[in-house]
Design a protein around this motif. Structure first.
Motif, PDB file in Angstrom:
ATOM      1  N   GLY A  80      58.143  84.240  55.798  1.00 14.93           N
ATOM      2  CA  GLY A  80      56.772  84.114  55.313  1.00 14.93           C
ATOM      3  C   GLY A  80      56.664  83.782  53.841  1.00 14.93           C
ATOM      4  O   GLY A  80      55.582  83.839  53.270  1.00 14.93           O
ATOM      5  N   GLN A  81      57.767  83.438  53.200  1.00 18.82           N
ATOM      6  CA  GLN A  81      57.773  83.104  51.780  1.00 18.82           C
ATOM      7  C   GLN A  81      57.460  81.623  51.579  1.00 18.82           C
ATOM      8  O   GLN A  81      57.974  80.779  52.305  1.00 18.82           O
ATOM      9  CB  GLN A  81      59.140  83.389  51.172  1.00 18.82           C
ATOM     10  CG  GLN A  81      59.589  84.810  51.314  1.00 18.82           C
ATOM     11  CD  GLN A  81      61.038  84.968  50.858  1.00 18.82           C
ATOM     12  OE1 GLN A  81      61.629  84.073  50.275  1.00 18.82           O
ATOM     13  NE2 GLN A  81      61.611  86.114  51.134  1.00 18.82           N
ATOM     14  N   LEU A  82      56.639  81.346  50.599  1.00 20.97           N
ATOM     15  CA  LEU A  82      56.371  79.955  50.237  1.00 20.97           C
ATOM     16  C   LEU A  82      57.433  79.523  49.232  1.00 20.97           C
ATOM     17  O   LEU A  82      57.499  80.058  48.133  1.00 20.97           O
ATOM     18  CB  LEU A  82      54.980  79.808  49.638  1.00 20.97           C
ATOM     19  CG  LEU A  82      53.819  80.065  50.579  1.00 20.97           C
ATOM     20  CD1 LEU A  82      52.497  79.969  49.832  1.00 20.97           C
ATOM     21  CD2 LEU A  82      53.834  79.070  51.722  1.00 20.97           C
ATOM     22  N   LEU A  83      58.265  78.595  49.619  1.00 22.11           N
ATOM     23  CA  LEU A  83      59.334  78.123  48.754  1.00 22.11           C
ATOM     24  C   LEU A  83      58.930  76.805  48.102  1.00 22.11           C
ATOM     25  O   LEU A  83      58.409  75.915  48.776  1.00 22.11           O
ATOM     26  CB  LEU A  83      60.619  77.934  49.562  1.00 22.11           C
ATOM     27  CG  LEU A  83      61.144  79.195  50.257  1.00 22.11           C
ATOM     28  CD1 LEU A  83      62.358  78.856  51.103  1.00 22.11           C
ATOM     29  CD2 LEU A  83      61.476  80.267  49.249  1.00 22.11           C
ATOM     30  N   PRO A  84      59.174  76.689  46.799  1.00 26.13           N
ATOM     31  CA  PRO A  84      58.787  75.449  46.119  1.00 26.13           C
ATOM     32  C   PRO A  84      59.707  74.286  46.463  1.00 26.13           C
ATOM     33  O   PRO A  84      60.912  74.456  46.614  1.00 26.13           O
ATOM     34  CB  PRO A  84      58.907  75.815  44.643  1.00 26.13           C
ATOM     35  CG  PRO A  84      59.914  76.906  44.608  1.00 26.13           C
ATOM     36  CD  PRO A  84      59.776  77.655  45.891  1.00 26.13           C
ATOM     37  N   GLN A  85      59.107  73.129  46.595  1.00 22.62           N
ATOM     38  CA  GLN A  85      59.850  71.886  46.743  1.00 22.62           C
ATOM     39  C   GLN A  85      59.458  71.006  45.563  1.00 22.62           C
ATOM     40  O   GLN A  85      58.271  70.823  45.290  1.00 22.62           O
ATOM     41  CB  GLN A  85      59.501  71.199  48.058  1.00 22.62           C
ATOM     42  CG  GLN A  85      59.936  71.971  49.271  1.00 22.62           C
ATOM     43  CD  GLN A  85      59.563  71.265  50.562  1.00 22.62           C
ATOM     44  OE1 GLN A  85      58.841  70.279  50.569  1.00 22.62           O
ATOM     45  NE2 GLN A  85      60.056  71.777  51.665  1.00 22.62           N
ATOM     46  N   GLU A  86      60.462  70.493  44.870  1.00 28.61           N
ATOM     47  CA  GLU A  86      60.189  69.688  43.688  1.00 28.61           C
ATOM     48  C   GLU A  86      60.006  68.219  44.042  1.00 28.61           C
ATOM     49  O   GLU A  86      60.684  67.694  44.916  1.00 28.61           O
ATOM     50  CB  GLU A  86      61.328  69.817  42.683  1.00 28.61           C
ATOM     51  CG  GLU A  86      61.419  71.172  42.065  1.00 28.61           C
ATOM     52  CD  GLU A  86      62.485  71.251  40.997  1.00 28.61           C
ATOM     53  OE1 GLU A  86      62.452  72.227  40.249  1.00 28.61           O
ATOM     54  OE2 GLU A  86      63.347  70.342  40.904  1.00 28.61           O
ATOM     55  N   THR A  87      59.076  67.612  43.329  1.00 26.12           N
ATOM     56  CA  THR A  87      58.923  66.165  43.381  1.00 26.12           C
ATOM     57  C   THR A  87      59.093  65.657  41.950  1.00 26.12           C
ATOM     58  O   THR A  87      58.705  66.325  40.996  1.00 26.12           O
ATOM     59  CB  THR A  87      57.554  65.743  43.940  1.00 26.12           C
ATOM     60  OG1 THR A  87      56.530  66.285  43.119  1.00 26.12           O
ATOM     61  CG2 THR A  87      57.374  66.230  45.364  1.00 26.12           C
ATOM     62  N   SER A  88      59.685  64.487  41.820  1.00 24.12           N
ATOM     63  CA  SER A  88      60.016  63.965  40.509  1.00 24.12           C
ATOM     64  C   SER A  88      59.607  62.500  40.403  1.00 24.12           C
ATOM     65  O   SER A  88      59.725  61.749  41.372  1.00 24.12           O
ATOM     66  CB  SER A  88      61.528  64.113  40.301  1.00 24.12           C
ATOM     67  OG  SER A  88      61.924  63.523  39.102  1.00 24.12           O
ATOM     68  N   ARG A  89      59.125  62.130  39.227  1.00 24.34           N
ATOM     69  CA  ARG A  89      58.777  60.727  38.939  1.00 24.34           C
ATOM     70  C   ARG A  89      59.348  60.360  37.582  1.00 24.34           C
ATOM     71  O   ARG A  89      59.298  61.170  36.657  1.00 24.34           O
ATOM     72  CB  ARG A  89      57.256  60.530  38.872  1.00 24.34           C
ATOM     73  CG  ARG A  89      56.522  60.815  40.125  1.00 24.34           C
ATOM     74  CD  ARG A  89      55.012  60.600  40.004  1.00 24.34           C
ATOM     75  NE  ARG A  89      54.387  61.363  38.935  1.00 24.34           N
ATOM     76  CZ  ARG A  89      53.908  60.842  37.800  1.00 24.34           C
ATOM     77  NH1 ARG A  89      53.952  59.553  37.580  1.00 24.34           N
ATOM     78  NH2 ARG A  89      53.349  61.611  36.897  1.00 24.34           N
TER      79      ARG A  89
END
Length: 101
Positions: free
Chosen positions: A21-30
């Protein structure tokens, strides 16, 4: 204006929860072009008084910045502690060195 550096602007998106039930961050990069400069003595001093470790000032096209809070410059990660809408189509990002990025 000369923009001779390429930096990565990194943002975090929180996807669906995992099995716990944990919200894990996903990175986006530009990647964007910018000018890299030093912060002024006054900026460095005022940031230090606020507990920040000011390192660099980036100048880039304002439309390229979408509120990202992390920047990768020359293989190192920095946090954006403030921004300033400069003249015309420019924005200044002030970077600090901090752990955990």
């Amino acid at each position: 204006m000369l923009r001779d550096h390429v930096v990565s602007l990194i943002s975090k998106v929180y996807a669906d929860p995992d099995a716990l039930g944990q919200l894990l961050p996903q990175e986006t990069s530009r990647e964007v072009f910018c000018r890299v400069g030093s912060v002024s003595q006054t900026e460095w001093f005022n940031a230090g008084r606020a507990g920040l470790a000011a390192q660099y000032k980036l100048v880039l096209f304002a439309p390229d910045y979408r509120g990202e809070d992390t920047v990768e410059l020359d293989g190192e990660r920095y946090g954006v502690y403030r921004n300033y809408a400069g003249d015309g189509d420019q924005i200044e990002l002030y970077l600090e060195r901090k752990g955990g990025l």
